[in-house]
Design an enzyme around this catalytic site. Structure first.
Site, mmCIF file in Angstrom:
data_model
loop_
_atom_site.group_PDB
_atom_site.id
_atom_site.type_symbol
_atom_site.label_atom_id
_atom_site.label_comp_id
_atom_site.label_asym_id
_atom_site.label_seq_id
_atom_site.Cartn_x
_atom_site.Cartn_y
_atom_site.Cartn_z
ATOM 1 N N CYS B 87 13.468 -17.056 0.958
ATOM 2 C CA CYS B 87 12.810 -16.083 0.083
ATOM 3 C C CYS B 87 13.756 -15.636 -1.033
ATOM 4 O O CYS B 87 14.129 -16.448 -1.867
ATOM 5 C CB CYS B 87 12.270 -14.920 0.910
ATOM 6 S SG CYS B 87 11.028 -13.955 0.035
ATOM 7 N N HIS B 204 9.149 -17.497 5.547
ATOM 8 C CA HIS B 204 10.073 -16.846 6.486
ATOM 9 C C HIS B 204 9.955 -17.425 7.898
ATOM 10 O O HIS B 204 9.274 -16.833 8.747
ATOM 11 C CB HIS B 204 9.763 -15.350 6.562
ATOM 12 C CG HIS B 204 10.149 -14.597 5.331
ATOM 13 N ND1 HIS B 204 11.433 -14.168 5.105
ATOM 14 C CD2 HIS B 204 9.428 -14.212 4.252
ATOM 15 C CE1 HIS B 204 11.488 -13.537 3.939
ATOM 16 N NE2 HIS B 204 10.277 -13.545 3.404
ATOM 17 N N GLU B 206 12.045 -17.241 10.173
ATOM 18 C CA GLU B 206 12.690 -16.310 11.112
ATOM 19 C C GLU B 206 11.724 -15.283 11.680
ATOM 20 O O GLU B 206 12.043 -14.600 12.655
ATOM 21 C CB GLU B 206 13.894 -15.620 10.445
ATOM 22 C CG GLU B 206 13.574 -14.485 9.466
ATOM 23 C CD GLU B 206 13.253 -14.955 8.046
ATOM 24 O OE1 GLU B 206 12.924 -16.151 7.881
ATOM 25 O OE2 GLU B 206 13.313 -14.128 7.126
#
Lengths: 95, 233
Positions: B87, B204, B206
């Site tokens: 990002c 993302h 994660e």
């Protein structure tokens, strides 16, 4: 008797005013410019063919040498103010 | 794995990233402040997390890309060290010259915060070895400037050298403008540098690593990295 030197300028280098203008390269899509263009139309401001949004940096430069100032501004634009993948810039030392 | 997560003023995804790295690799990363000049000794993975470094002033990632720690990251990458940018991290890597191109304002001008589908283009990279080539994963995005562009020559080189790792796709892996939510050229969601050791991606991974959250599609990226690094060590 000599008048006392002005304390605010005494011993300080002169200041030159300069402007760096950063614009999007032709062919790069500018969604913000397009939105502004649409808004101008909806305000009834006729005759706007297109809008491209850019940035202006007003910078004060220490010293009195316009050539040096220009070189410094170019370095600033190359290293930070403009992203040369998508943007062009123009440097002006106003004096 | 000895990961270092960079922290810039205005970054807000560094804890998600640190939590995921610990969860998947078993080792907590070191958080490294932007003003540092060196990475911790023995670092084998640098992660540039998401957020809004310097409030997105000037251009997204522009100011963070010029911070002292980035010289160390450039040197680390030049020696073949693995660097992952997510990002705002992707934007910072582009601005720092570690990756080509730039992330422009989303085509529809909206901040997009939702799950997207990504087609994993190849599995023979340390970043994607946890997936199969052609596999579709679902992960969240949260960005206003994710519209990847570069000049024609750069795009041709990226495509020719197989450096596009992730593309926005439909749930069944079709590349279709309707699923390319930010307007990125060729639906590019993630790319690597010419040596393949620096990956930048807008989504993302994660945030999708635990069943309790709903999905675990992002886990493969971190599991793959852990495996790749343990094999080396």
């Amino acid at each position: 008797m000599f008048p006392a030197p002005r304390s605010d300028s005494y011993g300080k280098p002169p200041i030159m005013k300069a402007r760096v203008t950063v614009t999007l390269k032709t062919g790069i899509l500018d969604p913000q410019g397009k939105a502004i263009e649409g808004a101008l139309r909806s305000l009834g401001i006729a005759g706007v063919a297109s809008v491209r949004q850019g940035k202006v940096f007003d910078i004060e430069i220490e010293g009195g040498d316009p050539k040096k100032a220009e070189a410094l501004l170019k370095e600033a634009a190359d290293k930070l103010l403009a992203n040369k993948v998508i943007e062009n810039y123009r440097v002006e030392v106003v004096g | 794995m000895k990961a270092a997560v960079l922290v810039f003023p205005g970054i807000n995804r560094e804890r998600d990233m640190a939590r995921t790295l610990k969860l998947v690799s078993g080792t907590a990363p070191t958080m490294v402040w932007h003003a540092e000049h060196d990475l911790p000794a023995g670092t084998d993975l640098v992660v540039v997390p998401g957020g809004f470094s310097y409030g997105d002033y000037l251009r997204c990632g522009a100011i963070a890309a010029r911070s002292p720690i980035m010289d160390a990251v450039r040197a680390f990458a030049a020696k073949g060290g693995l660097v992952l940018g997510v990002c705002n991290g992707f934007q910072i890597l582009c601005e720092s010259g570690l990756l080509p191109g730039v992330l422009m304002r989303n085509e529809n001008l909206r901040f997009i915060c939702r799950d997207v589908y990504l087609k994993v283009e190849r599995s023979d990279s340390p970043f994607t070895r946890g997936y199969n080539a052609g596999q579709v994963i679902r992960v969240p995005v949260a960005h206003g400037e994710g519209n990847y562009i570069a000049d024609g020559e750069t795009i041709a080189r990226l495509e020719g050298e197989g450096r596009v790792m992730f593309r926005y796709s439909s749930p069944d892996g079709m590349i279709d403008p309707n699923w390319n939510h930010n307007g990125a050229i060729n639906a590019i969601a993630g790319i690597v540098n010419d040596k393949g050791n620096v990956l930048g991606m807008m989504p993302h991974p994660e945030n999708h690593v635990e069943a309790a959250i709903g999905r675990t599609d992002g886990r493969g990226l971190f599991a793959g990295l852990t495996e790749a690094l343990e094999k080396v060590a």
